[in-house]
Design an enzyme around this catalytic site. Structure first.
Site, PDB file in Angstrom:
ATOM      1  CG  ASP A  11      -8.848  -2.896  -2.785  1.00  0.00           C
ATOM      2  OD1 ASP A  11      -8.668  -3.959  -2.948  1.00  0.00           O
ATOM      3  OD2 ASP A  11      -8.002  -1.903  -2.462  1.00  0.00           O
ATOM      4  CG  HIS A  14      -5.480  -4.327  -4.116  1.00  0.00           C
ATOM      5  ND1 HIS A  14      -5.742  -3.730  -2.864  1.00  0.00           N
ATOM      6  CD2 HIS A  14      -4.289  -4.907  -3.908  1.00  0.00           C
ATOM      7  CE1 HIS A  14      -4.634  -4.030  -2.069  1.00  0.00           C
ATOM      8  NE2 HIS A  14      -3.579  -4.614  -2.793  1.00  0.00           N
TER       9      HIS A  14
END
Length: 232
Positions: free
Chosen positions: A170, A201
């Site tokens: 992420d 993400h």
């Protein structure tokens, strides 16, 4: 069936809009869908529609309404992405939780007193954690929540089940943050964390370049099973 409704603030001095998707029959429970930084856009509306297809009353409150009502942005359009980052910086998260609480109250009444869960994405993933700690929501799910390591002091207040989906690559949640989340929450009796190796993400977004189909389906299946267990 979908519609836009007005929900009164907890103080009762104003109201904000919310997108609502209703199931064909009486709802088996209700779920508040917590937006990303892009507002109530097509992806969030589709999340609601999918939940309604599964038999839930789904409601997505417009949490940016105090900044600007009706924000709807596309993460794949760079100027709109930058505008979303600005909005996130200006957004009062504590006030946002109170608006989510108002949506939970509305959903509980509208569903005839059924249990109410919440599911959030990105900023909404962080807010889902905060909702679990600060409200009486019956079950919460957060996808790629940001900055949760800074909220670990609130973990003792989490009284109902919480599920967190964590992509290991992420760009907004670094390895140290992920490590802190696991160290702080792995032994919590109400919290479950799932890692998604090599994913970034936004992997479970409904539309756009960020979606990773196989992982999105896995995470959504885990979410569906979680709500079946804790809301029905």
């Amino acid at each position: 069936m979908s519609e836009t409704v007005s929900i009164a603030t907890l103080a009762g001095d104003d109201s904000f809009k919310a997108y609502v998707a209703r199931p064909a029959d009486a709802p088996k429970a209700a779920i508040v869908v917590i937006q990303e930084i892009f507002g109530i856009n097509a992806g969030i509306r589709r999340k609601c529609d999918r939940l309604a297809e599964e038999g839930y009353l789904a409601v997505a409150p417009d949490l940016f309404w105090r900044l600007e009502r009706g924000i709807e942005l596309d993460p794949d359009v760079e100027p709109e992405f930058q505008r979303a980052l600005e909005l996130m910086g200006d957004f009062d998260q504590d006030q946002g939780i109170r608006d989510i609480e108002a949506a939970i109250t509305w959903a509980r009444k509208e569903s005839g007193g059924k249990k109410v869960g919440c599911v959030g994405y990105c900023l909404g993933g962080r807010l889902a954690y905060m909702t679990a700690a600060r409200t009486d929501v019956d079950a919460s799910v957060g996808y790629y929540g940001v900055g949760i390591d800074g909220l670990l002091r609130e973990k003792q207040a989490i009284a109902h089940p919480l599920l967190l989906h964590i992509p290991t690559e992420d760009g907004f949640v670094d390895k140290d943050t992920q490590k802190a989340m696991h160290e702080g929450l792995d032994d919590h009796p109400k919290v479950t964390l799932y890692d998604y190796e090599g994913l970034d993400h936004g992997f479970a977004t409904e539309f756009g370049k960020r979606r990773a189909e196989q992982a999105a389906q896995l995470a959504d299946k885990r979410t569906a099973d979680f709500f079946e267990e804790h809301l029905l």
